[in-house]
Write a protein that holds these residues in place. Structure first.
Motif, short mmCIF file in Angstrom:
data_model
loop_
_atom_site.label_atom_id
_atom_site.label_comp_id
_atom_site.label_asym_id
_atom_site.label_seq_id
_atom_site.Cartn_x
_atom_site.Cartn_y
_atom_site.Cartn_z
N SER A 261 0.83 -1.20 0.00
CA SER A 261 0.00 0.00 0.00
C SER A 261 0.87 1.26 0.00
CB SER A 261 -0.91 -0.01 1.23
OG SER A 261 -1.67 1.17 1.30
N ASN A 262 0.64 2.13 -1.02
CA ASN A 262 1.41 3.39 -1.15
C ASN A 262 2.91 3.15 -1.13
OD1 ASN A 262 -1.02 4.93 -1.16
ND2 ASN A 262 -1.10 4.80 1.09
N ALA A 263 3.35 2.05 -1.70
CA ALA A 263 4.77 1.71 -1.69
C ALA A 263 5.50 2.39 -2.85
CB ALA A 263 4.95 0.20 -1.80
N ARG B 191 -3.56 -4.48 -7.06
CA ARG B 191 -3.99 -5.11 -5.82
C ARG B 191 -2.93 -4.83 -4.76
NH1 ARG B 191 -7.77 -4.91 -8.26
NH2 ARG B 191 -9.30 -6.50 -8.87
N GLU B 192 -3.32 -4.03 -3.74
CA GLU B 192 -2.39 -3.70 -2.66
C GLU B 192 -2.51 -4.73 -1.55
OE1 GLU B 192 -3.21 0.28 -1.50
OE2 GLU B 192 -2.25 1.16 -3.27
N VAL B 193 -1.39 -5.28 -1.12
CA VAL B 193 -1.36 -6.34 -0.11
C VAL B 193 -0.21 -6.06 0.85
CG1 VAL B 193 -2.26 -8.05 -1.73
CG2 VAL B 193 0.21 -7.75 -1.52
N ARG C 142 8.14 -5.23 -4.90
CA ARG C 142 8.42 -4.81 -3.52
C ARG C 142 9.77 -4.14 -3.49
NH1 ARG C 142 10.83 -5.00 1.21
NH2 ARG C 142 9.70 -5.47 3.16
N GLY C 143 9.94 -3.16 -2.61
CA GLY C 143 11.24 -2.51 -2.46
C GLY C 143 12.22 -3.43 -1.76
N GLY C 144 13.42 -2.95 -1.55
CA GLY C 144 14.44 -3.76 -0.91
C GLY C 144 14.14 -4.01 0.56
N GLY C 145 14.95 -4.85 1.17
CA GLY C 145 14.77 -5.16 2.58
C GLY C 145 15.76 -6.23 3.01
N SER C 146 15.71 -6.56 4.28
CA SER C 146 16.60 -7.59 4.81
C SER C 146 16.13 -8.96 4.39
CB SER C 146 16.64 -7.50 6.34
OG SER C 146 15.36 -7.80 6.87
N VAL C 147 16.94 -9.96 4.70
CA VAL C 147 16.57 -11.34 4.39
C VAL C 147 15.25 -11.69 5.08
CG1 VAL C 147 17.23 -13.76 4.65
CG2 VAL C 147 18.95 -12.05 4.05
#
Length: 419
Positions: free
Chosen positions: A161-163, A185-187, A218-223
């Motif tokens: 959502s709003n990413a 579709r926002e999840v 999806r944006g980046g992130g940790s494992v």
């Protein structure tokens, strides 16, 4: 630990001895279960933290622990001083627990004595084990990959959502092709609820016939943040989808298992936008260049054809077409005469051969023997070859060259008689 439950003597002493006529009271069964659970030794268990809300003023903290792969969960409680500050929903933890059964409502819970976080190394090891398992099943085979459409009618987009990933895909796609149309579709893209929501959105978009390609971004992130995109159920859903799926999870170095199952793995959401729609300016340039080259090719072809036509018009056969017919007519006359001559010669040869065969057959005919004055005697049993087969008074028939005679045997002489 509670003391051992004493069963009244008028009741069955063992569960296997109960019957419809002699049942246990529910309270007795509940106490027996509690007794059994209380005998269990403390143990280590691994799972994911769900439904955890820290209570600063409370001595006890409550949360739910879910299995990492199965839909199994159990309530847990721990003293506040046992729970680390970084403890939160979505954490992968290893707990030292003692099972506890509450007799009053028949509920099972875990009393937590120690909390340890599952290390990134452990997570990566599990991911690689799952990746290897799915690869051995053939889910990542190249022949299973579906071709992306050149210009999709509608693009399904699954994102947070709003990413920022959502904006990256939409803005870059519209910059390349302004008329592009999205079904969004926002999840949740993080946490335990993420795999189920992404899977449901994927199924919904896959059922829409007007959606030609689906992007999961999806944006980046940790494992740990990207763990939902390595969920086995979600990976299998991507493989089973009828619509081509593009993944844009994290950055270039991130590679959750869903990337291996996707039909195309984009390194970033921006890269996904570039892959799913063409660049309108570039396509116009290619079309213009193709049109120019096509016209040049047609002009060259027409010039070559005109030159070949003019060369052909100078040939005698086109200057005077009748001469070609006359030449062929002469050839046809010669061939006809030659064929007639050969046929007549063959007929003469075959006629001579036929006459010779006819004469030979006539010389072998019994009729020619009769024509020389001989006759053939026959009885009802056949041709007479030996006089000993006849008796005086027998009736015989004589075949002549012309006609037949009925004869009676008057006398018989053997073949060795001199008279």
């Amino acid at each position: 630990m509670s003391s051992q439950v004493v069963i009244p003597p008028d009741l069955p002493q063992l569960a296997a001895q109960t019957s419809a006529d002699r049942p246990w009271p529910l309270a007795l069964l509940s106490n027996k279960i509690s007794e059994y659970v209380n005998r269990m030794s403390p143990l280590w268990v691994e799972g994911e933290v769900l439904q955890y809300t820290p209570r600063a003023s409370s001595r006890v903290q409550f949360f739910t622990l879910r299995d990492l792969s199965e839909q199994v969960s159990v309530n847990c409680k721990a003293w506040t001083n046992v729970v680390p500050d970084e403890f939160s929903e979505g954490s992968r933890v290893i707990l030292r627990v003692k099972p506890d059964y509450w007799v009053g409502n028949g509920s099972l819970s875990l009393q937590v004595a120690e909390v340890r976080f599952a290390g990134v190394g452990d997570l990566l090891a599990r991911l690689e084990a799952l990746r290897k398992k799915l690869a051995e099943e053939g889910l990542f085979r190249q022949e299973l990959k579906k071709t992306l459409p050149f210009l999709p009618r509608k693009i399904g987009l699954i994102c947070g959502s709003n990413a920022k990933a959502k904006d990256d895909v939409i803005v870059n796609a519209q910059a390349r092709w302004p008329e592009v149309d999205f079904v969004i579709r926002e999840v949740k893209v993080q946490g335990s609820a993420s795999p189920a929501q992404v899977t449901a959105a994927l199924a919904e978009l896959d059922a829409m016939t007007e959606v030609d390609v689906i992007v999961i971004a999806r944006g980046g992130g940790s494992v740990e943040d990207l763990m939902p995109f390595s969920d086995e159920g979600l990976v299998r859903a991507v493989v089973a989808a009828h619509t081509p799926v593009v993944t844009a999870i994290g950055h270039e170095g991130d590679r959750p298992i869903i990337d291996d199952a996707a039909d195309y793995r984009a390194s970033t959401p921006t890269d996904a936008a570039k892959r799913i729609v063409p660049e309108v300016a570039e396509e116009k340039r290619v079309l213009s260049e193709g049109l120019r080259r096509g016209r040049l090719a047609i002009d060259r072809r027409l010039s070559l054809a005109q030159s070949e036509l003019e060369t052909m018009m100078t040939r005698p056969v086109l200057a005077n077409p009748q001469s070609f017919v006359e030449f062929r007519e002469e050839d046809l006359g010669r061939h006809r005469e030659r064929l007639t001559e050969l046929m007549e010669r063959r007929i003469d040869t075959d006629s001579s051969t036929l006459d010779a065969v006819r004469r030979h057959l006539r010389s072998l005919s019994p009729q020619s023997v009769l024509d020389r004055g001989y006759s053939v005697l026959r009885t009802k049993d056949g041709v007479v070859r030996d006089s000993s087969t006849l008796e005086v008074g027998d009736r015989v028939e004589a075949l002549l060259a012309s006609g037949r005679l009925g004869l009676d045997v008057m006398a018989i002489r053997s073949g060795d008689d001199s008279e």
